[in-house]
Scaffold this motif. Structure first.
Motif, PDB file in Angstrom:
ATOM      1  N   ALA A 170      56.679  81.505  49.634  1.00  0.00           N
ATOM      2  CA  ALA A 170      55.588  81.779  48.694  1.00  0.00           C
ATOM      3  C   ALA A 170      54.244  81.452  49.357  1.00  0.00           C
ATOM      4  CB  ALA A 170      55.766  80.963  47.424  1.00  0.00           C
ATOM      5  N   PHE A 171      54.210  80.320  50.040  1.00  0.00           N
ATOM      6  CA  PHE A 171      52.963  79.916  50.699  1.00  0.00           C
ATOM      7  C   PHE A 171      52.612  80.905  51.815  1.00  0.00           C
ATOM      8  CE2 PHE A 171      50.411  77.321  53.631  1.00  0.00           C
ATOM      9  CZ  PHE A 171      49.479  76.809  52.751  1.00  0.00           C
ATOM     10  N   ASP A 172      53.613  81.273  52.613  1.00  0.00           N
ATOM     11  CA  ASP A 172      53.373  82.234  53.694  1.00  0.00           C
ATOM     12  C   ASP A 172      52.941  83.584  53.139  1.00  0.00           C
ATOM     13  OD1 ASP A 172      53.869  80.441  55.665  1.00  0.00           O
ATOM     14  OD2 ASP A 172      55.915  81.097  56.080  1.00  0.00           O
ATOM     15  N   ASN A 173      53.502  83.955  51.995  1.00  0.00           N
ATOM     16  CA  ASN A 173      53.094  85.226  51.399  1.00  0.00           C
ATOM     17  C   ASN A 173      51.609  85.219  51.061  1.00  0.00           C
ATOM     18  OD1 ASN A 173      55.164  87.144  51.339  1.00  0.00           O
ATOM     19  ND2 ASN A 173      56.227  86.045  49.708  1.00  0.00           N
ATOM     20  N   VAL A 174      51.129  84.074  50.576  1.00  0.00           N
ATOM     21  CA  VAL A 174      49.710  83.987  50.242  1.00  0.00           C
ATOM     22  C   VAL A 174      48.863  84.022  51.516  1.00  0.00           C
ATOM     23  CG1 VAL A 174      47.921  82.537  49.212  1.00  0.00           C
ATOM     24  CG2 VAL A 174      50.169  82.704  48.129  1.00  0.00           C
ATOM     25  N   VAL A 175      49.284  83.228  52.503  1.00  0.00           N
ATOM     26  CA  VAL A 175      48.441  83.050  53.684  1.00  0.00           C
ATOM     27  C   VAL A 175      48.599  84.193  54.681  1.00  0.00           C
ATOM     28  CG1 VAL A 175      47.993  81.547  55.661  1.00  0.00           C
ATOM     29  CG2 VAL A 175      48.439  80.555  53.415  1.00  0.00           C
ATOM     30  N   LEU A 176      49.821  84.588  54.938  1.00  0.00           N
ATOM     31  CA  LEU A 176      50.060  85.572  55.996  1.00  0.00           C
ATOM     32  C   LEU A 176      50.121  86.998  55.473  1.00  0.00           C
ATOM     33  CD1 LEU A 176      52.869  83.674  57.950  1.00  0.00           C
ATOM     34  CD2 LEU A 176      50.448  83.798  58.523  1.00  0.00           C
ATOM     35  N   ALA A 177      50.549  87.163  54.213  1.00  0.00           N
ATOM     36  CA  ALA A 177      50.674  88.518  53.684  1.00  0.00           C
ATOM     37  C   ALA A 177      49.604  88.801  52.632  1.00  0.00           C
ATOM     38  CB  ALA A 177      52.077  88.733  53.117  1.00  0.00           C
ATOM     39  N   GLU A 178      48.690  87.869  52.466  1.00  0.00           N
ATOM     40  CA  GLU A 178      47.567  88.022  51.544  1.00  0.00           C
ATOM     41  C   GLU A 178      47.975  88.442  50.143  1.00  0.00           C
ATOM     42  OE1 GLU A 178      44.756  90.412  53.646  1.00  0.00           O
ATOM     43  OE2 GLU A 178      44.465  88.835  55.139  1.00  0.00           O
ATOM     44  N   VAL A 196      47.300  75.793  47.269  1.00  0.00           N
ATOM     45  CA  VAL A 196      46.974  76.772  48.315  1.00  0.00           C
ATOM     46  C   VAL A 196      45.474  76.814  48.606  1.00  0.00           C
ATOM     47  CG1 VAL A 196      49.005  78.214  47.916  1.00  0.00           C
ATOM     48  CG2 VAL A 196      46.874  78.740  46.734  1.00  0.00           C
ATOM     49  N   SER A 197      44.639  76.339  47.660  1.00  0.00           N
ATOM     50  CA  SER A 197      43.190  76.429  47.874  1.00  0.00           C
ATOM     51  C   SER A 197      42.758  75.631  49.105  1.00  0.00           C
ATOM     52  CB  SER A 197      42.430  75.946  46.636  1.00  0.00           C
ATOM     53  OG  SER A 197      42.567  74.545  46.515  1.00  0.00           O
ATOM     54  N   PHE A 198      43.510  74.585  49.449  1.00  0.00           N
ATOM     55  CA  PHE A 198      43.158  73.821  50.659  1.00  0.00           C
ATOM     56  C   PHE A 198      43.181  74.723  51.883  1.00  0.00           C
ATOM     57  CE2 PHE A 198      44.544  70.175  48.067  1.00  0.00           C
ATOM     58  CZ  PHE A 198      43.497  69.300  48.311  1.00  0.00           C
ATOM     59  N   ARG A 199      44.060  75.704  51.852  1.00  0.00           N
ATOM     60  CA  ARG A 199      44.187  76.601  52.996  1.00  0.00           C
ATOM     61  C   ARG A 199      43.288  77.829  52.850  1.00  0.00           C
ATOM     62  NH1 ARG A 199      44.211  79.551  56.491  1.00  0.00           N
ATOM     63  NH2 ARG A 199      45.807  80.266  57.954  1.00  0.00           N
ATOM     64  N   THR A 200      43.224  78.391  51.639  1.00  0.00           N
ATOM     65  CA  THR A 200      42.565  79.681  51.485  1.00  0.00           C
ATOM     66  C   THR A 200      41.063  79.572  51.189  1.00  0.00           C
ATOM     67  OG1 THR A 200      43.234  79.711  49.171  1.00  0.00           O
ATOM     68  CG2 THR A 200      44.661  80.840  50.727  1.00  0.00           C
ATOM     69  N   GLU A 201      40.697  78.678  50.258  1.00  0.00           N
ATOM     70  CA  GLU A 201      39.277  78.619  49.886  1.00  0.00           C
ATOM     71  C   GLU A 201      38.541  77.501  50.613  1.00  0.00           C
ATOM     72  OE1 GLU A 201      39.189  78.223  45.616  1.00  0.00           O
ATOM     73  OE2 GLU A 201      40.744  79.778  45.528  1.00  0.00           O
ATOM     74  N   LEU A 202      39.126  76.292  50.518  1.00  0.00           N
ATOM     75  CA  LEU A 202      38.424  75.139  51.089  1.00  0.00           C
ATOM     76  C   LEU A 202      38.544  75.124  52.613  1.00  0.00           C
ATOM     77  CD1 LEU A 202      39.761  72.526  48.513  1.00  0.00           C
ATOM     78  CD2 LEU A 202      37.613  73.776  48.406  1.00  0.00           C
ATOM     79  N   GLU A 203      39.620  75.727  53.101  1.00  0.00           N
ATOM     80  CA  GLU A 203      39.876  75.759  54.556  1.00  0.00           C
ATOM     81  C   GLU A 203      39.728  74.388  55.194  1.00  0.00           C
ATOM     82  OE1 GLU A 203      38.269  79.036  56.724  1.00  0.00           O
ATOM     83  OE2 GLU A 203      38.159  80.265  54.922  1.00  0.00           O
ATOM     84  N   PHE A 216      39.056  74.146  64.483  1.00  0.00           N
ATOM     85  CA  PHE A 216      39.127  72.829  63.846  1.00  0.00           C
ATOM     86  C   PHE A 216      39.061  71.715  64.878  1.00  0.00           C
ATOM     87  CE2 PHE A 216      41.209  75.071  60.282  1.00  0.00           C
ATOM     88  CZ  PHE A 216      40.488  74.525  59.245  1.00  0.00           C
ATOM     89  N   LEU A 217      38.231  70.722  64.601  1.00  0.00           N
ATOM     90  CA  LEU A 217      38.277  69.486  65.377  1.00  0.00           C
ATOM     91  C   LEU A 217      39.014  68.431  64.570  1.00  0.00           C
ATOM     92  CD1 LEU A 217      34.631  69.451  66.750  1.00  0.00           C
ATOM     93  CD2 LEU A 217      36.716  69.955  68.017  1.00  0.00           C
ATOM     94  N   VAL A 218      38.630  68.344  63.291  1.00  0.00           N
ATOM     95  CA  VAL A 218      39.320  67.449  62.367  1.00  0.00           C
ATOM     96  C   VAL A 218      39.673  68.253  61.124  1.00  0.00           C
ATOM     97  CG1 VAL A 218      39.107  65.431  60.888  1.00  0.00           C
ATOM     98  CG2 VAL A 218      38.089  65.400  63.166  1.00  0.00           C
ATOM     99  N   GLN A 219      40.928  68.097  60.680  1.00  0.00           N
ATOM    100  CA  GLN A 219      41.354  68.794  59.474  1.00  0.00           C
ATOM    101  C   GLN A 219      41.376  67.773  58.324  1.00  0.00           C
ATOM    102  OE1 GLN A 219      44.382  72.054  60.586  1.00  0.00           O
ATOM    103  NE2 GLN A 219      45.171  70.236  61.590  1.00  0.00           N
ATOM    104  N   GLY A 220      40.740  68.143  57.216  1.00  0.00           N
ATOM    105  CA  GLY A 220      40.670  67.211  56.090  1.00  0.00           C
ATOM    106  C   GLY A 220      42.032  67.001  55.453  1.00  0.00           C
ATOM    107  N   PHE A 221      42.667  68.109  55.091  1.00  0.00           N
ATOM    108  CA  PHE A 221      43.992  68.023  54.487  1.00  0.00           C
ATOM    109  C   PHE A 221      44.746  69.294  54.847  1.00  0.00           C
ATOM    110  CE2 PHE A 221      47.073  68.686  51.059  1.00  0.00           C
ATOM    111  CZ  PHE A 221      47.697  67.461  51.047  1.00  0.00           C
ATOM    112  N   VAL A 222      45.972  69.145  55.292  1.00  0.00           N
ATOM    113  CA  VAL A 222      46.766  70.293  55.733  1.00  0.00           C
ATOM    114  C   VAL A 222      47.949  70.485  54.792  1.00  0.00           C
ATOM    115  CG1 VAL A 222      47.998  71.321  57.657  1.00  0.00           C
ATOM    116  CG2 VAL A 222      46.183  69.674  58.091  1.00  0.00           C
TER     117      VAL A 222
END
Lengths: 298, 458, 301
Positions: free
Chosen positions: B425-433, B271-278, B219-225
């Protein structure tokens, strides 16, 4: 001072010649390897420390950039931290508390450790385990009763607070344990000989046994001083206000609910480590090859 | 040898410390060392001469007020105390604000069995129920603080201070969430820096457009975190869930309801900002807030208190603040506040209680709220002061102030645990899939257990 | 009345120990027993006292230990892992470095200062610095990895690596302690033992195995027991290094003491926190007694 240092150096030199006959010839392959490995390790050990110093030279906007070196190094943080109300006072408080505690710890821990190693008496094991047991309870559970005690005995206000901050650590189980282990290396025959000569028990401890464990005492003094210097939660609870804060507690003023002024914390932490390194430099010289041996020979 | 060395070190250290201590500290209050408490009450002593006469006739009541250390708040409160003491010469308020934020509760906890501590205390509204539960706070007297007054004059979120049919605390000021946006990054991405996203869909599109990566995909610029541990768990609960047509909790906040279909949709949006839209990763650049300060994030949900941080750490940041994006025509924001309560220590003595009540009334008045906005940059708790046209027109604070009328404050029984379930819950989605719906169900179940444990005793 | 030599010794032992024992009873054991008492009560930390609930909290802990995703269960499990990774690393590295330092003759002070520097650095500074070093993408370690063409690592951001990453910092910080104690221990070994063995033609390994190691036994016992206790009490570093100090991500770094703190002061559930403390106490006590029994050897000089 100069004379003393010279005498000490001569002793040290003499000691080297006597005690390391095989090693006086210069660089062997094994010591070369030791130098290389130690140097690599040393870089890993000091890099974070250096980073702390470098961070203290950064102006606040650089804190959110991710560079190792400060782009516009400044002493502004030092000026600001030193101007912060009470910074000097916090320094003084830390020194007072560390001195009270270390003086007491060195005396009592060495005495108790010696007794627990060199004497036979009923209840010895129980007392030892009972002392070690105090290491097994997290401080966080003790602060509330300690505070109640301190209020009852008036240690929570005025100058008594110095004692209030220091008292939980004026005798330490870890230190007693350390000294107990090190007195193991002191031969009993030596002590018995002194008894036959009619020396008092206290005298035997003070003038025969104690000098033989000097490296351990130096280590104890160093660690206790540092431990007190870095203590946080108890000094915070007992101190009535900023006038009686120690350095680590004072540092918390740069940490807020939503922001932390890391550059100031790094500055204050750098300033705080100076006395510790001084104490270390002075005491570590007591940990010198051959001192115990020299003592034994004498 | 050892001893002489030791003394030498001690002497050097002591001298150094004395020199340091002797340096005049510009910001140091007073200057005497003997009585720290007396120093904190310095304003009282300075105004003493005029008040000697009434003080002689009437006994001076001393009450203790505690808050955590935050420079702007401490200064604002010092001013309020000075004004209050001028009006009430027979009351002296001792202001203890030397306690770090993180250990504020530890310090109070230690003071309870020792029988010392504050008479009037400032606490986060989310801690209130636990403090009431312990019997630490007493209800505010009905005749002086009628509940009706709160309902009529205060921002609706302040109703979180009412519990068990009684009013327990009142704030001087409140906070809301809004959307921060980086104008330079928007312009760079070809967006109009003067029209930030107004709906959730726009936020999605613009966040994607704003995101930039290098050749390796860094990442150089992140749209939304998304960072639930910061403000996004609040944003989810009180804003997104409502906007997607759900309700985060039952009206009495005893039942978790965000695991409804609407809630799950809101969660998937988050969560889509992190998982799908990245569009960003909270683990980069030391978290979403610091990344925004570093000029590496386009859009960021945060509270009014962040304005001060930006002024200090990123004075050159070219940013704006807008109301949170709406969705389905629904506007919402999360509101929270530090609130003042009266302790049982004050209640034990009628004279102290009377003084504490007077003091509380004074610091929760509209005038106090107005002073607070100027000094601290927080929003006034009273609607009247909050709808001040000047405030609403403020380019930065205005967006927060407009949120006052539609802000919700979650009624927490154990704020840290309730936050933790959504972080996990968020970590479970992102880190534990884990599947997002399943992760949210687990969060709801765990949070319900926390609520049940609390309400089970009642 | 005349005392025998042994009786006089006993008397002196009690005199020497009187003040320390009194201190430990009043300042340490009395509050500890209060905490034990609280573990049988339902005590919100802002109350002066709370009702007796017997073994209720212990029952809850027992239940938690069998629940998946339970913070308490994770805390006990993690705490043991900290000990298993941390204590041996600290001992082996500490001894190796001390032996090397004992072997060299130049720059000794310089090396000592270098290895001791982490120990004098304040805990918050350590946590800050390491968090920065561990940063994904921007951190120094990952930048070095990238430069070497190696994949980036998440370190504290991943449930798989976080505990090891924090343990590494703990070892890094405490290494100086182990080194100094080992050095002090090595000073106590009389050089004449080595000389005698060398004359008998002993190899360096034999010198180490049959002289250094046995004579260092008291020091090794000390460092093992104390190291184990301190890793079992792991707290400040985790609080400062895990995200928001909550022992995450996904409870992968939380410890028993961190849960004690969080339950006691964030969730106001001091009774439960005290029960956790009691269990931790018993666990440490057991381990310590076993270690002292099996590790200590009497050395005949």
């Amino acid at each position: 001072m100069a004379v003393e240092t010279r005498v000490e150096r001569t002793l040290e030199l003499a000691d080297r010649v006597v005690s390391a006959p095989g090693r006086g010839r210069g660089l062997t392959w094994s010591s070369a390897l030791a130098y290389v490995l130690l140097s690599l390790g040393a870089v890993a050990m000091v890099t974070p420390f250096i980073w702390m110093l470098l961070t203290s030279l950064k102006p606040p906007p650089e804190m959110v950039q991710f560079s190792f070196l400060p782009q516009n190094p400044t002493l502004e943080n030092y000026v600001r931290v030193l101007q912060t109300a009470n910074f000097g006072r916090w320094y003084l408080n830390s020194i007072i508390v560390a001195i009270i505690s270390t003086t007491s710890v060195v005396f009592f821990d060495a005495l108790a450790g010696y007794t627990l190693n060199k004497f036979r008496f009923p209840g010895k094991e129980l007392i030892f385990i009972g002392m070690l047991g105090t290491l097994m309870v997290p401080t966080e559970m003790l602060i509330i009763p300690w505070y109640t005690m301190s209020v009852q005995w008036g240690w929570h206000q005025g100058l008594a607070q110095y004692w209030g901050i220091a008292f939980p650590g004026v005798i330490t189980a870890a230190g007693i344990f350390l000294m107990r282990q090190f007195f193991d290396g002191v031969p009993n025959e030596l002590l018995d000989a002194a008894r036959i000569d009619g020396m008092s028990e206290f005298g035997i401890w003070w003038s025969i046994a104690l000098p033989l464990v000097r490296p351990a005492i130096a280590a104890l003094a160093i660690f206790n001083f540092i431990g007190n210097w870095n203590a946080y939660i108890w000094p915070l609870i007992i101190a009535s206000g900023r006038e009686y804060y120690t350095l680590p507690v004072g540092l918390s003023f740069f940490r807020g609910e939503s922001t932390t002024e890391w550059e100031k914390i790094m500055t204050a932490a750098s300033l705080a480590s100076v006395p510790l390194l001084t104490v270390f430099l002075v005491f570590q010289r007591q940990i010198i090859k051959g001192i115990a041996l020299t003592g034994l020979k004498g | 040898m050892l001893h002489r060395r030791l003394w030498m070190v001690l002497a050097v250290l002591l001298t150094a410390a004395l020199v340091l201590a002797a340096c005049p500290a510009p910001a140091a209050p007073g200057g005497q060392e003997a009585a720290p408490e007396a120093q904190e009450a310095a304003p009282a002593q300075e105004t003493a001469p005029e008040e000697e006469a009434p003080a002689a006739e009437e006994e001076v009541i001393e009450i203790e007020y505690w808050q955590y250390n935050f420079e702007a708040r401490v200064k604002a409160m010092d001013k309020l105390i000075e004004m209050f003491q001028a009006e009430n010469p027979n009351i002296r308020v001792i202001h203890n604000a030397d306690i770090p934020y993180a250990e504020f509760r530890d310090k109070i906890a230690a003071s309870v069995p020792a029988g010392v501590g504050p008479d009037v205390v400032t606490l986060f509204y989310g801690w209130q129920v636990a403090w009431i539960d312990a019997g630490y706070l007493v209800p505010l007297p009905e005749d002086e603080f009628p509940i009706r007054m709160v309902e009529e004059q205060f921002s609706p979120m302040v109703r979180a201070s009412i519990w068990d049919g009684k009013l327990w605390t009142l704030p001087t000021a409140v906070r809301t969430l809004a959307l921060f946006y980086n104008k330079d990054l928007m312009a760079q991405a070809g967006l109009d820096p003067e029209s930030p996203p107004r709906t959730l869909d726009e936020l999605r599109e613009m966040a994607v457009q704003c995101t930039q990566r290098d050749d390796q995909g860094n990442f150089l610029v992140q749209g939304f975190v998304v960072e639930p541990a910061a403000q996004d768990h609040h944003w989810f609960r009180e804003v997104l869930v409502r906007q997607f047509g759900g309700q985060p909790y039952s009206d009495d906040y005893r039942q978790v309801m965000y695991n409804s279909d609407a809630g799950k949709e809101a969660w998937r949006y988050l969560v889509s900002f992190r998982t799908e839209l990245e569009t960003g990763d909270k683990d980069l650049f030391d978290g979403s807030t610091n990344a925004f300060l570093a000029g590496k994030v386009c859009f960021h949900v945060d509270g009014s208190f962040r304005l001060g941080t930006i002024a200090n750490k990123a004075p050159d940041l070219n940013f704006g603040v807008a109301e949170l994006p709406e969705y389905n025509g629904i506007k919402s924001t999360f509101g929270s506040y530090w609130t003042h309560g009266i302790t049982k220590k004050a209640a034990a003595d009628p004279k102290r209680m009377e003084a504490a009540v007077k003091f509380l009334k004074f610091i929760t008045s509209p005038e106090a709220g107005a002073l607070w906005v100027r000094e601290v940059g927080e929003l006034p708790a009273q609607i009247e002061a909050g709808s001040d046209p000047e405030l609403l027109a403020d380019p930065k604070l205005g967006a927060f102030a407009r949120g006052l009328e539609y802000a919700h404050a979650t009624f927490f029984v154990d704020e840290s645990k309730q936050r933790q379930v959504l972080i996990d819950a968020f970590d479970n989605v992102v880190l534990a899939e884990m599947d997002p719906d399943e992760a949210l169900e687990i969060a709801a179940e765990e949070e319900q257990a926390v609520l049940d444990e609390f309400w089970g005793d009642r | 009345m005349r005392l025998t030599l042994h009786q006089r010794q006993v008397l002196w032992a009690y005199i020497f120990l009187a003040i320390p024992v009194l201190f430990f009873v009043v300042i340490r054991w009395y509050p500890t027993l209060l905490a034990f008492n609280i573990s049988f009560r339902d005590w919100n930390v802002f109350e002066a006292s709370g009702p007796w609930v017997g073994l209720e909290h212990y029952r809850q802990i027992g239940e938690e230990l069998f629940k998946p995703r339970s913070a308490v269960r994770a805390a006990f499990w993690n705490t043991i892992r900290y000990v298993v990774y941390g204590v041996p690393s600290q001992l082996v590295l500490g001894l190796a470095i001390a032996l090397m330092m004992n072997h060299i003759r130049r720059f000794v002070t310089l090396y000592r200062v270098a290895y001791f520097a982490p120990y004098v650095t304040s805990a918050v500074a350590v946590a800050f610095v390491w968090n920065w070093l561990y940063q994904p993408q921007t951190g120094l370690i990952n930048q070095v990895l990238s430069a070497l063409g190696l994949p980036n690592q998440p370190f504290t951001k991943s449930p798989q690596q976080a505990l090891q990453s924090i343990t590494a910092v703990a070892v890094w910080q405490n290494l100086g302690f182990a080194v100094i104690i080992f050095l002090a221990g090595l000073q106590q070994i009389p050089e004449m033992y080595y000389e005698a063995a060398r004359i008998d033609g002993a190899t360096p390994w034999q010198l180490f195995r049959h002289i250094t190691l046995p004579l260092l036994n008291p020091v090794i016992v000390y460092l093992t027991v104390l190291g184990t206790i301190s890793y079992l009490r792991m707290f400040a570093l985790v609080q400062n290094m895990s995200p928001q100090g909550t022992g995450g991500p996904l409870k992968s770094t939380t410890t028993v003491v961190l849960e004690v703190y969080r339950e006691g002061f964030s969730s106001y559930n001091m009774g439960f926190a005290a029960a956790l403390t009691v269990i931790l106490f018993l666990l440490i006590l057991l381990i310590t007694i076993v270690q002292l029994r099996f590790l200590s050897q009497r050395v005949e000089y």
